[in-house]
Design an enzyme around this catalytic site. Structure first.
Site, PDB file in Angstrom:
ATOM      1  N   SER A 125      48.739  33.416  46.819  1.00  0.00           N
ATOM      2  CA  SER A 125      48.084  33.689  48.096  1.00  0.00           C
ATOM      3  C   SER A 125      47.351  32.456  48.585  1.00  0.00           C
ATOM      4  O   SER A 125      46.895  31.625  47.771  1.00  0.00           O
ATOM      5  CB  SER A 125      47.082  34.836  47.870  1.00  0.00           C
ATOM      6  OG  SER A 125      46.150  34.864  48.921  1.00  0.00           O
ATOM      7  N   TYR A 150      39.786  39.009  43.104  1.00  0.00           N
ATOM      8  CA  TYR A 150      41.211  39.015  43.478  1.00  0.00           C
ATOM      9  C   TYR A 150      41.732  37.583  43.591  1.00  0.00           C
ATOM     10  O   TYR A 150      42.746  37.216  42.989  1.00  0.00           O
ATOM     11  CB  TYR A 150      41.407  39.750  44.817  1.00  0.00           C
ATOM     12  CG  TYR A 150      42.782  39.506  45.408  1.00  0.00           C
ATOM     13  CD1 TYR A 150      43.911  40.089  44.857  1.00  0.00           C
ATOM     14  CD2 TYR A 150      42.958  38.640  46.503  1.00  0.00           C
ATOM     15  CE1 TYR A 150      45.187  39.834  45.375  1.00  0.00           C
ATOM     16  CE2 TYR A 150      44.211  38.382  47.026  1.00  0.00           C
ATOM     17  CZ  TYR A 150      45.325  38.981  46.467  1.00  0.00           C
ATOM     18  OH  TYR A 150      46.580  38.712  46.972  1.00  0.00           O
ATOM     19  N   LYS A 154      44.584  35.154  41.266  1.00  0.00           N
ATOM     20  CA  LYS A 154      45.759  34.404  41.751  1.00  0.00           C
ATOM     21  C   LYS A 154      45.688  32.957  41.282  1.00  0.00           C
ATOM     22  O   LYS A 154      46.691  32.384  40.849  1.00  0.00           O
ATOM     23  CB  LYS A 154      45.837  34.478  43.284  1.00  0.00           C
ATOM     24  CG  LYS A 154      46.128  35.865  43.824  1.00  0.00           C
ATOM     25  CD  LYS A 154      47.534  36.325  43.454  1.00  0.00           C
ATOM     26  CE  LYS A 154      47.843  37.720  43.947  1.00  0.00           C
ATOM     27  NZ  LYS A 154      49.079  38.274  43.384  1.00  0.00           N
TER      28      LYS A 154
HETATM   29  N1  LIG Z   1      49.889  41.737  51.664  1.00  0.00           N
HETATM   30  C1  LIG Z   1      49.195  40.609  51.705  1.00  0.00           C
HETATM   31  O1  LIG Z   1      48.470  40.366  52.652  1.00  0.00           O
HETATM   32  C2  LIG Z   1      49.301  39.610  50.572  1.00  0.00           C
HETATM   33  C3  LIG Z   1      48.854  38.286  50.790  1.00  0.00           C
HETATM   34  C4  LIG Z   1      48.938  37.381  49.734  1.00  0.00           C
HETATM   35  C5  LIG Z   1      49.468  37.761  48.510  1.00  0.00           C
HETATM   36  N2  LIG Z   1      49.888  39.047  48.344  1.00  0.00           N
HETATM   37  C6  LIG Z   1      50.420  39.440  47.028  1.00  0.00           C
HETATM   38  O2  LIG Z   1      51.740  39.889  47.162  1.00  0.00           O
HETATM   39  C7  LIG Z   1      52.023  40.922  46.224  1.00  0.00           C
HETATM   40  C8  LIG Z   1      52.585  42.127  46.940  1.00  0.00           C
HETATM   41  O3  LIG Z   1      51.690  42.535  47.946  1.00  0.00           O
HETATM   42  P1  LIG Z   1      51.947  43.815  48.845  1.00  0.00           P
HETATM   43  O4  LIG Z   1      51.189  43.620  50.111  1.00  0.00           O
HETATM   44  O5  LIG Z   1      53.381  44.120  48.900  1.00  0.00           O
HETATM   45  O6  LIG Z   1      51.171  44.901  47.983  1.00  0.00           O
HETATM   46  P2  LIG Z   1      51.595  46.396  47.575  1.00  0.00           P
HETATM   47  O7  LIG Z   1      50.389  47.020  46.990  1.00  0.00           O
HETATM   48  O8  LIG Z   1      52.264  47.067  48.707  1.00  0.00           O
HETATM   49  O9  LIG Z   1      52.673  46.111  46.442  1.00  0.00           O
HETATM   50  C9  LIG Z   1      52.328  45.911  45.087  1.00  0.00           C
HETATM   51  C10 LIG Z   1      53.208  46.813  44.257  1.00  0.00           C
HETATM   52  O10 LIG Z   1      52.932  46.609  42.867  1.00  0.00           O
HETATM   53  C11 LIG Z   1      52.853  47.882  42.221  1.00  0.00           C
HETATM   54  N3  LIG Z   1      51.984  47.678  41.059  1.00  0.00           N
HETATM   55  C12 LIG Z   1      50.668  47.389  41.029  1.00  0.00           C
HETATM   56  N4  LIG Z   1      50.224  47.246  39.763  1.00  0.00           N
HETATM   57  C13 LIG Z   1      51.311  47.435  38.959  1.00  0.00           C
HETATM   58  C14 LIG Z   1      51.511  47.419  37.554  1.00  0.00           C
HETATM   59  N5  LIG Z   1      50.506  47.157  36.713  1.00  0.00           N
HETATM   60  N6  LIG Z   1      52.762  47.665  37.074  1.00  0.00           N
HETATM   61  C15 LIG Z   1      53.783  47.917  37.915  1.00  0.00           C
HETATM   62  N7  LIG Z   1      53.644  47.960  39.258  1.00  0.00           N
HETATM   63  C16 LIG Z   1      52.429  47.711  39.779  1.00  0.00           C
HETATM   64  C17 LIG Z   1      52.301  48.828  43.269  1.00  0.00           C
HETATM   65  O11 LIG Z   1      52.627  50.176  43.025  1.00  0.00           O
HETATM   66  C18 LIG Z   1      52.987  48.294  44.545  1.00  0.00           C
HETATM   67  O12 LIG Z   1      54.238  48.896  44.740  1.00  0.00           O
HETATM   68  C19 LIG Z   1      50.707  41.194  45.494  1.00  0.00           C
HETATM   69  O13 LIG Z   1      50.718  40.488  44.275  1.00  0.00           O
HETATM   70  C20 LIG Z   1      49.672  40.631  46.430  1.00  0.00           C
HETATM   71  O14 LIG Z   1      48.521  40.195  45.763  1.00  0.00           O
HETATM   72  C21 LIG Z   1      49.830  39.964  49.345  1.00  0.00           C
END
Ligand SMILES: NC(=O)c1ccc[n+]([C@@H]2O[C@H](COP(=O)([O-])OP(=O)(O)OC[C@H]3O[C@@H](n4cnc5c(N)ncnc54)[C@H](O)[C@@H]3O)[C@@H](O)[C@H]2O)c1
Length: 339
Positions: A125, A150, A154
């Site tokens: 991120s 958080y 990362k």
């Molecule tokens: N959405 C954003 O703005 C953003 C920005 C920067 C980075 N990210 C990173 O991208 C990734 C995906 O983000 P997203 O927005 O799709 O989030 P999201 O919550 O929609 O997706 C994360 C998925 O991981 C699953 N999950 C969580 N913990 C788990 C575990 N221990 N075992 C198995 N599955 C697990 C959840 O059920 C979910 O389906 C994350 O790592 C997040 O930190 C997201």
């Protein structure tokens, strides 16, 4: 074509990436504990791609179960989305964040090593740049000291992965630093479906438009920006998903072990008011909002220098502001209550 294991593949960015992978002809194995997602997203992805995938409802911290998935499937690469992502919640529940994001990744990488799988794309991120670096953020800047647990998870995972790659030349890793993903697949059948009150701007705006929330709170209009509201680098989730396909291709072409960071953003900052006005224009919905006090920890402005991803990964974001708004509204209006 390759077999790709996608952790967190039922989530927002994961489901769009799984669709992009299936459309490219890859085989996909999704591992997700469904903590923050619904299996319905994957039902729809398979329908859209007209292809099937393998799903395992497994927590990535469960080493035995994860290892069993790797034993059953001969996986060429992993895209690792699974984790917790709410900045504010991480301040309240730091242990849950370190357990899921750091411990989860340690377990995943150990299991990958056990099964001789060495290609990894990690969801990092822009928050890893911390507060000291000046925008536009560029990969040559040092990792910062993010304020939230958080953000710290990362930055820690990036450091761990650099050490892993340095210790074992078979590993080829990319740390993809996402800026602000918004929008939805053009079909309107998959999109962002937050539990409870949305933490991010775009789903909040969409829920106001559909009548689920009364009005949007804009946190601060006295920042030193063009209209006083915060500036961010919004990136369409389908462009972001394509970035993962491009990163995989890049990894598969590397001769040597590596661990490289890439910014995935457009490089074009937009303000909170740009988003609200843009949404009103392209969805023809009125968005009620009020100006609220600044939120602690919010930076006034940051955006990406995305030249490295554009030149090395040959990644080109193509979606416009109009696409982001129209696609968000199509998803939200077709699915007012999410999945
Ligand atoms: N959405 C954003 O703005 C953003 C920005 C920067 C980075 N990210 C990173 O991208 C990734 C995906 O983000 P997203 O927005 O799709 O989030 P999201 O919550 O929609 O997706 C994360 C998925 O991981 C699953 N999950 C969580 N913990 C788990 C575990 N221990 N075992 C198995 N599955 C697990 C959840 O059920 C979910 O389906 C994350 O790592 C997040 O930190 C997201």
């Amino acid at each position: 074509m390759a077999k790709i294991l996608v952790t967190g593949g039922a989530g927002y960015i994961g489901s769009h990436t799984v669709l992009a992978l299936l459309n490219k002809g890859h085989q996909v194995v999704v591992v997700d504990n469904l903590f923050n997602a619904s299996y319905e997203s994957l039902v729809r992805v398979q329908k859209l791609a007209n292809k099937s995938l393998t799903f395992a409802e497994v927590d990535i911290r469960d080493k035995a179960a994860l290892s069993q998935v790797f034993a059953q499937e001969s996986v060429d690469a992993v895209i690792h989305f699974a984790g917790l992502k709410a900045v504010g919640e991480s301040v309240q529940k730091p242990l849950a964040y370190y357990q899921n994001n750091v411990e989860g990744t340690l377990t995943l990488v150990e299991v990958m090593k056990q099964h001789q799988c060495y290609h990894l794309v990690f969801s990092s991120s822009a928050t890893v740049y911390g507060e000291a670096n000046q925008p536009p953020y560029i990969e040559t800047q040092p990792l910062g000291n993010p304020t939230s647990p958080y953000g710290k998870t990362k930055a820690m995972v990036e450091q761990i992965l650099m050490d892993v790659a340095a210790s074992d030349q078979r590993f080829k890793i990319t740390n993809l630093r996402y800026f602000n993903p918004i929008g939805a697949d053009i079909s309107g059948d998959i999109g962002e479906d937050p539990n409870g009150i949305p933490n991010n701007l775009m789903p909040f705006v969409a829920q106001v438009a559909v009548g689920k929330r009364e009005k949007l709170a804009i946190f601060g209009d006295d920042y030193p920006t063009k209209d006083g509201t915060c500036l961010r680098d919004y990136i369409h989730v389908s462009d972001l998903a394509q970035g993962h396909v491009d990163a995989l291709n890049w990894l598969f072409n590397q001769q040597e072990g590596c661990c490289e960071a890439f910014n995935l953003g457009t490089g074009d900052p937009l303000s909170v008011l740009d988003i609200v006005r843009g949404f009103e224009q392209y969805s023809e919905q009125k968005i009620a909002f009020e100006i609220a006090p600044r939120r602690s920890g919010d930076l006034p402005a940051f955006w990406a220098d995305s030249d490295k991803a554009r030149s090395q990964l040959q990644w080109t974001p193509v979606k416009t502001l109009q696409d982001m708004m129209v696609d968000t509204w199509r998803w939200q209006s077709k699915n007012p209550n999410g999945y």
